[in-house]
Write a protein that holds these residues in place. Structure first.
Motif, short mmCIF file in Angstrom:
data_model
loop_
_atom_site.label_atom_id
_atom_site.label_comp_id
_atom_site.label_asym_id
_atom_site.label_seq_id
_atom_site.Cartn_x
_atom_site.Cartn_y
_atom_site.Cartn_z
N GLY A 124 9.89 14.77 -9.54
CA GLY A 124 11.20 14.78 -10.19
C GLY A 124 11.99 13.53 -9.87
N PHE A 125 11.37 12.59 -9.18
CA PHE A 125 12.10 11.37 -8.82
C PHE A 125 11.41 10.13 -9.38
N ILE A 126 10.09 10.13 -9.37
CA ILE A 126 9.39 8.95 -9.88
C ILE A 126 8.60 9.32 -11.14
N ASP A 127 8.20 8.27 -11.85
CA ASP A 127 7.33 8.47 -12.99
C ASP A 127 5.89 8.55 -12.44
N PRO A 128 5.26 9.72 -12.56
CA PRO A 128 3.95 9.89 -11.94
C PRO A 128 2.87 9.00 -12.55
N GLU A 129 3.15 8.44 -13.71
CA GLU A 129 2.14 7.61 -14.35
C GLU A 129 2.37 6.14 -14.07
N ASN A 130 3.22 5.85 -13.10
CA ASN A 130 3.51 4.47 -12.78
C ASN A 130 3.36 4.24 -11.27
N ILE A 131 2.29 3.55 -10.90
CA ILE A 131 1.98 3.35 -9.48
C ILE A 131 3.07 2.55 -8.78
N ASP A 132 3.72 1.64 -9.52
CA ASP A 132 4.77 0.82 -8.92
C ASP A 132 5.91 1.66 -8.35
N GLU A 133 6.26 2.72 -9.10
CA GLU A 133 7.36 3.55 -8.63
C GLU A 133 6.97 4.27 -7.34
N TYR A 134 5.69 4.62 -7.24
CA TYR A 134 5.22 5.26 -6.00
C TYR A 134 5.30 4.25 -4.85
N ILE A 135 4.86 3.03 -5.12
CA ILE A 135 4.88 1.99 -4.09
C ILE A 135 6.32 1.70 -3.65
N ALA A 136 7.25 1.73 -4.61
CA ALA A 136 8.64 1.47 -4.26
C ALA A 136 9.20 2.53 -3.33
N ARG A 137 8.57 3.69 -3.33
CA ARG A 137 9.00 4.75 -2.42
C ARG A 137 8.10 4.77 -1.20
N ASP A 138 7.73 3.66 -0.66
CA ASP A 138 6.86 3.51 0.51
C ASP A 138 5.43 3.93 0.25
N GLY A 139 5.04 4.03 -1.00
CA GLY A 139 3.68 4.44 -1.31
C GLY A 139 2.64 3.45 -0.83
N TYR A 140 1.53 3.95 -0.38
CA TYR A 140 0.38 3.20 0.12
C TYR A 140 0.69 2.39 1.37
N GLU A 141 1.93 2.49 1.86
CA GLU A 141 2.24 1.77 3.08
C GLU A 141 1.53 2.42 4.26
N ALA A 142 1.47 3.75 4.24
CA ALA A 142 0.79 4.45 5.33
C ALA A 142 -0.68 4.05 5.36
N LEU A 143 -1.29 3.96 4.20
CA LEU A 143 -2.70 3.58 4.14
C LEU A 143 -2.87 2.16 4.70
N ALA A 144 -1.98 1.27 4.27
CA ALA A 144 -2.07 -0.11 4.74
C ALA A 144 -1.92 -0.19 6.25
N LYS A 145 -0.97 0.57 6.77
CA LYS A 145 -0.77 0.59 8.22
C LYS A 145 -2.02 1.09 8.93
N CYS A 146 -2.58 2.18 8.44
CA CYS A 146 -3.76 2.77 9.08
C CYS A 146 -4.90 1.76 9.09
N LEU A 147 -5.14 1.13 7.93
CA LEU A 147 -6.30 0.25 7.81
C LEU A 147 -6.14 -1.02 8.63
N THR A 148 -4.91 -1.54 8.70
CA THR A 148 -4.76 -2.85 9.33
C THR A 148 -4.26 -2.78 10.77
#
Lengths: 597, 131
Positions: A124-148
């Motif tokens: 109800g906050f982001i457009d689920p079909e837009n990965i950028d909006e997820y990234i703007a909400r800290d998306g994939y940051e956890a994955l990046a932290k874990c991997l690096t």
């Protein structure tokens, strides 16, 4: 770049979708374009807001206006009044049922006040079909932290410390599961996401996949990194077409960004996800049955051990977690185990999503911290019982759970308290019942479901549940004896002790918990041949009270089987032998002459 | 589409989107931010409220001030359009009249940044039924 001064968020979850939210979205976009506002106002389709009772929902940002039950024809008024002139459309605002006040800001609605959204943070906050909006909400940051920045062991340690437990029902600690799978030695391992949501009335997993699919993808990749898997599989039911579409779009976008596939984020870690469709068998939510189904075999459970973490998909170590469990993972990595562990109760950390259904005012999807009481959920968030009726019970945990009554209203909800009260967390379905619901019929309804869904592999479940259903059926028809009630109990215990998998072991729970909590009602069905809720048709009669009958003939004219006789302006009588108890006469009588006895 | 190859790449995408998502993020907690309401009724727009609103949005962004800019209907001070209501966190709203871009600039610099009142305040002398 165009700078938008206003966002219109339109719910595109399945519920609102069914009430034409897609057309509404199109209308809004067309009118915005016609008026040349497309550089100022952005219209975005989002996931579920949870307030499905009042859908379709449109939320206007930044002033946080929450419009309910918006039809495609309302689009023009919203734009001409609110967007252009800055006047809120009062008639579409939520009305507080208690004060009849219009509430414009969603934060002041009882429904949202008590909620804490972690798993549903982006729905109800982001457009689920837009990965950028997820990234703007800290998306994939956890994955990046874990991997690096972290080793798999460190990530698992965080997961263990957070206290996150499986949200699919069992409540097994997720971190521990990851650790066990990571320690299994094999050339290949798998991460499986269990999206085979089957409890009647539960739809949180669907909403997460529809509203925030990337959170699940990211968490699966993190899990893969921890346990040493390069393949992820989502087992999703084919009845969720919208969730499947959104998930597919999300997977494609993640691949395009290099967040799935070979060498994620420039590291040497490979991970990709495939979908597997379930045909909608309830038992396939059980992890061993789910794995067999994915292998193309019959969806039947097998004995554990060996657990899937040791020998799962094609006998390789497999980590199976539920959608909601995964959705919590990225936030835990980003905000830390201590933060997560600070929410909830001693043994149940974080929040839980519940699907409120049944005789409740605010039907929908809610997320509350563990330890919230049933009273808060039902009366404050849920807005109380429909039509001012009296609360009777709430069924939690679906067909595997039990019912909780008034005396449990102030029990804090967590895994252990629910079990102690004779129910269970399950996947989080909550079906609220009022005084018009018969508890014997309710138990029968759930048994009907388990009988239908039993895979038939073990006899206690295949035959035992059938017998339970037969006895319950006998009771609702008024042919039961007191011995039948004992028989129900004994058989229930036998099934619980001997059935092969979770489905059979828990299927008698609705029977046992209704006998425990509503023994009087069972006795009434046997000795008085009465159903106080008036639900068991065989135990009730429609009768015309002679004093009230004015002889208008409305009942006789509407009776589908001509069971009512009487002269015009004379007293009418129902022939019980012919009556099929459809209730048409009661509905049509304007003089309160027809009553249920 | 370029691939995301590091945490830095990811953060770059995130930063690029702040302008777009920021609007929604901010409206989750408007009480803690500067709230600016621009009266955008016919009278306001005719006097240039649109440009003022855009000016506020762009400049606040440039000067890195966290604020929520919304439009409202006519506040009734049609003689003094464009009118703008500014609410600093924890303070009572203040209404400014005759706001053009130059005035808006001094409002940002003086009032929003330092809490220093700027000339042109319209005294609020009514009560609303909500209070």
């Amino acid at each position: 770049m165009a700078k938008f001064k206003m966002h219109l968020l339109v719910c595109s979850g399945t519920g609102c979708h069914a009430s034409e939210s897609e057309l509404l979205l199109q209308n809004l976009k067309t009118i915005i374009n016609d008026k040349g506002l497309d550089t100022e106002v952005q219209v975005i389709g989002t996931g579920c807001f949870g307030f499905c009772e009042k859908g379709p929902i449109v939320k206007v940002m930044p002033d946080n206006t929450f419009y309910t039950q918006v039809t495609p024809n309302d689009a023009r008024e919203i734009i001409e009044e609110h967007v252009i002139k800055g006047r809120k459309v009062n008639r579409l605002l939520y009305v507080n049922p208690e004060t009849q006040e219009h509430i414009s800001d969603s934060k002041h609605m009882g429904f949202y006040k008590k909620q804490l959204r972690i798993a549903l943070r982006n729905c109800g906050f982001i457009d689920p079909e837009n990965i950028d909006e997820y990234i703007a909400r800290d998306g994939y940051e956890a994955l990046a932290k874990c991997l690096t920045e972290m080793t798999p062991e460190q990530v698992i340690e965080i997961m263990k410390k957070s206290g996150l437990r499986g949200r699919g029902g069992g409540g097994f600690p997720a971190g521990l599961k990851w650790e066990i799978t990571s320690k299994s030695v094999s050339d290949e391992k798998y991460v499986v996401c269990n999206a085979d949501e089957g409890d009647p009335g539960a739809f949180m997993d669907r909403s997460i996949l529809e509203g925030d699919p990337h959170s699940v993808i990211e968490a699966m990749a993190i899990c893969g990194y921890c346990i040493g898997a390069t393949n992820g599989l989502v087992y999703i039911r084919a009845e969720y077409p919208l969730a499947i579409d959104r998930l597919k779009i999300a997977i494609d976008q993640a691949r395009e960004y290099g967040l799935l596939g070979k060498g994620l984020l420039g590291t040497g870690f490979d991970f990709d996800i495939e979908l597997r469709y379930g045909a909608g068998a309830f038992v396939c939510g059980e992890e061993t049955a789910l794995i067999h189904s994915m292998e193309g075999k019959r969806g039947e459970p097998t004995m554990k051990p060996p657990f899937p973490s040791v020998s799962g998909y094609y006998e390789k170590p497999t980590n199976v977690n539920n959608v909601e469990t995964f959705a919590n993972v990225p936030v835990i990595i980003n905000k830390g185990a201590e933060w997560f562990a600070s929410i909830g109760t001693e043994k149940s950390k974080g929040t839980k999503v519940f699907a409120l259904a049944g005789k409740i005012n605010n039907v929908g999807l809610i997320e509350v911290p563990m330890g919230t009481t049933l009273r808060e959920v039902i009366f404050e968030i849920g807005g109380g019982i429909k039509d001012g009726k009296k609360f009777k019970a709430v069924q939690t945990g679906g067909p595997s759970g039990g019912c909780l009554t008034e005396k449990h209203l102030d029990t804090p909800i967590d895994y252990d308290n629910l079990v102690a009260s004779g129910s269970m967390m399950g996947s989080g379905g909550m079906i609220v019942m009022d005084e018009d619901d018969c508890m014997v019929s309710m138990a029968k309804f759930y048994l009907e479901f388990t009988v239908e869904e039993s895979c038939g592999k073990c006899s206690p479940c295949r035959i035992g549940n059938k017998r339970l259903h037969e006895i319950l059926d006998k009771l609702t028809k008024g042919n039961g004896t007191l011995e039948d009630i004992d028989r129900l109990k004994n058989l229930s215990y036998v099934i619980k002790d001997t059935a092969l998998c979770g489905l059979g072991q828990t299927s008698p729970n609705p029977v046992l918990s209704t006998i425990d909590n509503f023994y009087d009602e069972y006795i009434e069905h046997v000795t008085d041949k009465k159903c106080r809720a008036g639900q068991c048709k065989a135990l009730m009669q429609y009768v015309i009270i002679a004093e009230n009958c004015v002889g208008c003939t409305a009942c006789a004219r509407n009776c589908p089987v001509n069971s009512i006789t009487g002269e015009r302006k004379g007293v009418h009588v129902i022939n019980q032998a012919v009556c099929i108890k459809c209730g048409a006469c009661l509905e049509k009588c304007k003089f309160n002459a027809v009553v249920i006895k | 589409m370029t691939q995301v190859k590091s945490l830095a790449d990811l953060r770059k995408i995130k930063d690029d989107l702040q302008g777009k998502m920021g609007l929604r993020e901010k409206s989750n907690s408007p009480e803690s931010l500067v709230q600016i309401r621009v009266a955008m009724a016919t009278c306001g727009i005719a006097s240039g409220a649109k440009q003022v609103m855009e000016f506020f949005m762009e400049e606040l962004d440039k000067r890195n001030i966290q604020a929520v800019v919304t439009q409202t209907g006519c506040m009734g001070y049609c003689f003094a359009e464009p009118t703008v209501e500014i609410t600093l966190p924890g303070q009572a709203p203040v209404v400014y009249g005759y706001v053009d871009t130059a005035k808006a600039d001094s409002i940002i610099e003086k009032y929003i940044k330092n809490g220093e009142l700027v000339e042109g305040i319209i005294p609020v002398n009514y009560e609303t039924i909500q209070k």
